[in-house]
Design a protein around this motif. Structure first.
Motif, PDB file in Angstrom:
ATOM      1  N   LEU A 274       9.894  48.915  88.774  1.00  0.00           N
ATOM      2  CA  LEU A 274      10.467  50.187  88.345  1.00  0.00           C
ATOM      3  C   LEU A 274      11.922  50.285  88.774  1.00  0.00           C
ATOM      4  N   ALA A 275      12.202  49.851  89.988  1.00  0.00           N
ATOM      5  CA  ALA A 275      13.584  49.888  90.481  1.00  0.00           C
ATOM      6  C   ALA A 275      14.487  49.015  89.626  1.00  0.00           C
ATOM      7  N   ARG A 276      14.002  47.848  89.235  1.00  0.00           N
ATOM      8  CA  ARG A 276      14.793  46.965  88.390  1.00  0.00           C
ATOM      9  C   ARG A 276      15.034  47.594  87.024  1.00  0.00           C
ATOM     10  N   LEU A 277      14.012  48.245  86.468  1.00  0.00           N
ATOM     11  CA  LEU A 277      14.163  48.906  85.167  1.00  0.00           C
ATOM     12  C   LEU A 277      15.193  50.033  85.246  1.00  0.00           C
ATOM     13  N   VAL A 278      15.111  50.857  86.284  1.00  0.00           N
ATOM     14  CA  VAL A 278      16.061  51.954  86.454  1.00  0.00           C
ATOM     15  C   VAL A 278      17.473  51.426  86.602  1.00  0.00           C
ATOM     16  N   THR A 279      17.621  50.367  87.381  1.00  0.00           N
ATOM     17  CA  THR A 279      18.940  49.772  87.591  1.00  0.00           C
ATOM     18  C   THR A 279      19.548  49.263  86.290  1.00  0.00           C
ATOM     19  N   GLU A 280      18.734  48.661  85.437  1.00  0.00           N
ATOM     20  CA  GLU A 280      19.251  48.139  84.177  1.00  0.00           C
ATOM     21  C   GLU A 280      19.573  49.263  83.192  1.00  0.00           C
ATOM     22  N   VAL A 281      18.695  50.242  83.098  1.00  0.00           N
ATOM     23  CA  VAL A 281      18.887  51.337  82.144  1.00  0.00           C
ATOM     24  C   VAL A 281      20.094  52.197  82.525  1.00  0.00           C
ATOM     25  N   THR A 282      20.318  52.351  83.832  1.00  0.00           N
ATOM     26  CA  THR A 282      21.428  53.191  84.298  1.00  0.00           C
ATOM     27  C   THR A 282      22.624  52.363  84.757  1.00  0.00           C
ATOM     28  N   ALA A 283      22.740  51.153  84.269  1.00  0.00           N
ATOM     29  CA  ALA A 283      23.885  50.309  84.619  1.00  0.00           C
ATOM     30  C   ALA A 283      25.175  51.012  84.200  1.00  0.00           C
ATOM     31  N   PRO A 284      26.257  50.857  84.968  1.00  0.00           N
ATOM     32  CA  PRO A 284      27.509  51.536  84.646  1.00  0.00           C
ATOM     33  C   PRO A 284      27.975  51.334  83.209  1.00  0.00           C
ATOM     34  N   ALA A 285      27.868  50.107  82.703  1.00  0.00           N
ATOM     35  CA  ALA A 285      28.322  49.856  81.332  1.00  0.00           C
ATOM     36  C   ALA A 285      27.514  50.659  80.318  1.00  0.00           C
TER      37      ALA A 285
ATOM     38  N   VAL B  58      18.728  51.045  96.554  1.00  0.00           N
ATOM     39  CA  VAL B  58      18.268  50.765  97.917  1.00  0.00           C
ATOM     40  C   VAL B  58      16.984  49.941  97.877  1.00  0.00           C
ATOM     41  N   ARG B  59      16.078  50.269  96.966  1.00  0.00           N
ATOM     42  CA  ARG B  59      14.789  49.561  96.854  1.00  0.00           C
ATOM     43  C   ARG B  59      14.990  48.090  96.551  1.00  0.00           C
ATOM     44  N   LEU B  60      16.007  47.774  95.757  1.00  0.00           N
ATOM     45  CA  LEU B  60      16.282  46.383  95.405  1.00  0.00           C
ATOM     46  C   LEU B  60      17.084  45.655  96.479  1.00  0.00           C
ATOM     47  N   GLY B  61      17.513  46.382  97.503  1.00  0.00           N
ATOM     48  CA  GLY B  61      18.276  45.770  98.581  1.00  0.00           C
ATOM     49  C   GLY B  61      19.730  45.520  98.228  1.00  0.00           C
ATOM     50  N   ASP B  62      20.208  46.138  97.157  1.00  0.00           N
ATOM     51  CA  ASP B  62      21.596  45.933  96.737  1.00  0.00           C
ATOM     52  C   ASP B  62      22.570  46.848  97.476  1.00  0.00           C
ATOM     53  N   HIS B  63      22.063  47.967  98.007  1.00  0.00           N
ATOM     54  CA  HIS B  63      22.912  48.919  98.718  1.00  0.00           C
ATOM     55  C   HIS B  63      22.144  49.588  99.838  1.00  0.00           C
ATOM     56  N   THR B  64      22.903  50.152 100.770  1.00  0.00           N
ATOM     57  CA  THR B  64      22.317  50.986 101.810  1.00  0.00           C
ATOM     58  C   THR B  64      22.387  52.444 101.366  1.00  0.00           C
ATOM     59  N   VAL B  65      21.673  53.302 102.073  1.00  0.00           N
ATOM     60  CA  VAL B  65      21.713  54.730 101.737  1.00  0.00           C
ATOM     61  C   VAL B  65      23.132  55.297 101.833  1.00  0.00           C
ATOM     62  N   PRO B  66      23.909  54.997 102.905  1.00  0.00           N
ATOM     63  CA  PRO B  66      25.288  55.506 102.950  1.00  0.00           C
ATOM     64  C   PRO B  66      26.141  55.027 101.782  1.00  0.00           C
ATOM     65  N   GLN B  67      25.946  53.789 101.333  1.00  0.00           N
ATOM     66  CA  GLN B  67      26.720  53.276 100.200  1.00  0.00           C
ATOM     67  C   GLN B  67      26.382  54.023  98.919  1.00  0.00           C
ATOM     68  N   VAL B  68      25.120  54.374  98.754  1.00  0.00           N
ATOM     69  CA  VAL B  68      24.682  55.132  97.584  1.00  0.00           C
ATOM     70  C   VAL B  68      25.238  56.551  97.629  1.00  0.00           C
ATOM     71  N   LEU B  69      25.138  57.197  98.801  1.00  0.00           N
ATOM     72  CA  LEU B  69      25.632  58.567  98.941  1.00  0.00           C
ATOM     73  C   LEU B  69      27.143  58.638  98.751  1.00  0.00           C
ATOM     74  N   ALA B  70      27.864  57.674  99.325  1.00  0.00           N
ATOM     75  CA  ALA B  70      29.319  57.655  99.183  1.00  0.00           C
ATOM     76  C   ALA B  70      29.720  57.452  97.731  1.00  0.00           C
ATOM     77  N   GLY B  71      29.033  56.565  97.035  1.00  0.00           N
ATOM     78  CA  GLY B  71      29.335  56.339  95.622  1.00  0.00           C
ATOM     79  C   GLY B  71      29.108  57.584  94.788  1.00  0.00           C
ATOM     80  N   GLY B  72      27.983  58.261  95.023  1.00  0.00           N
ATOM     81  CA  GLY B  72      27.690  59.477  94.275  1.00  0.00           C
ATOM     82  C   GLY B  72      28.701  60.575  94.533  1.00  0.00           C
ATOM     83  N   LEU B  73      29.078  60.743  95.804  1.00  0.00           N
ATOM     84  CA  LEU B  73      30.051  61.774  96.151  1.00  0.00           C
ATOM     85  C   LEU B  73      31.409  61.478  95.529  1.00  0.00           C
ATOM     86  N   LEU B  74      31.832  60.224  95.599  1.00  0.00           N
ATOM     87  CA  LEU B  74      33.126  59.854  95.042  1.00  0.00           C
ATOM     88  C   LEU B  74      33.150  60.044  93.530  1.00  0.00           C
TER      89      LEU B  74
END
Length: 206
Positions: free
Chosen positions: A19-30, A177-193
């Motif tokens: 599921l995490a892989r599917l979400v990551t692909e569907v919501t890819a930046p491009a 985070v589930r896929l191990g590509d980012h930490t929680v702080p990296q995700v939160l910082a990206g969203g805030l920015l």
């Protein structure tokens, strides 16, 4: 057959991983940025056909050329994957994206594209510039930045009822985070920015 090393059993990813892989692909930046550009262009143009033309032109420069560079890098072995998961590999694709978006913004300005389209391209340019700087020392989540920025831009364009899609941001962050590509702080910082840039750049200029 004796004495040989035992083979490790092949384990298949569980439902959460898939599921995490599917979400990551569907919501890819491009993917998200392309859909966002087409939506904003369609909404801002006086005629639907005209909006489609502006949207496709902007998409070529904002996502098409940068993603083509990434795919080429993966095929040549210079990049590990199309999400550019390794921080040290991000600089070149981000700089290519920065140049492509800048060129596209210049062309759209000369052709007198609708203000929301120009504001969206400029927001993307600012976001890429910040990401290039941050990527020198930290792997911030671009997935989360784009998802949060897209939500803010859609809210500014269509109204506050769009915020019902806010849980999608948590889903995107969880997948990274589930896929191990980012930490929680990296995700939160990206969203805030992403949210701040969208509000500060797209909001006033649209």
């Amino acid at each position: 057959m004796g004495g040989g090393a035992k083979l490790r059993p092949v384990t298949r990813p569980g439902p959460g991983q898939r599921l995490a892989r599917l979400v990551t692909e569907v919501t890819a930046p491009a993917v998200l940025v392309s859909l966002l550009i087409l939506t904003v262009s369609w909404h801002s143009a006086s005629r639907p056909g005209q909006g489609l033309v502006w949207g496709l032109l902007a998409t070529v420069f904002v996502t098409g050329i940068p993603f083509a560079y990434i795919v080429g890098g993966v095929r040549r072995g210079r990049l590990t994957d199309h999400h550019v998961g390794r921080r040290e590999q991000r600089r070149a694709p981000l700089l290519v994206g920065l140049g492509s978006v800048a060129g596209g913004l210049g062309l759209l300005t000369v052709l007198d594209a609708p203000r929301p389209v120009l504001a969206l391209a400029l927001a993307g340019l600012v976001g890429l510039a910040v990401t290039v700087s941050v990527s020198h020392w930290w792997k911030m989540s671009i997935h989360s930045a784009v998802a949060a920025g897209a939500l803010v831009i859609l809210t500014l364009t269509f109204g506050t009822h769009v915020v019902i899609a806010a849980p999608v941001l948590a889903l995107v962050g969880w997948s990274r985070v589930r896929l191990g590509d980012h930490t929680v702080p990296q995700v939160l910082a990206g969203g805030l920015l992403g949210a701040l840039i969208a509000a500060a750049v797209f909001g006033p200029l649209r």
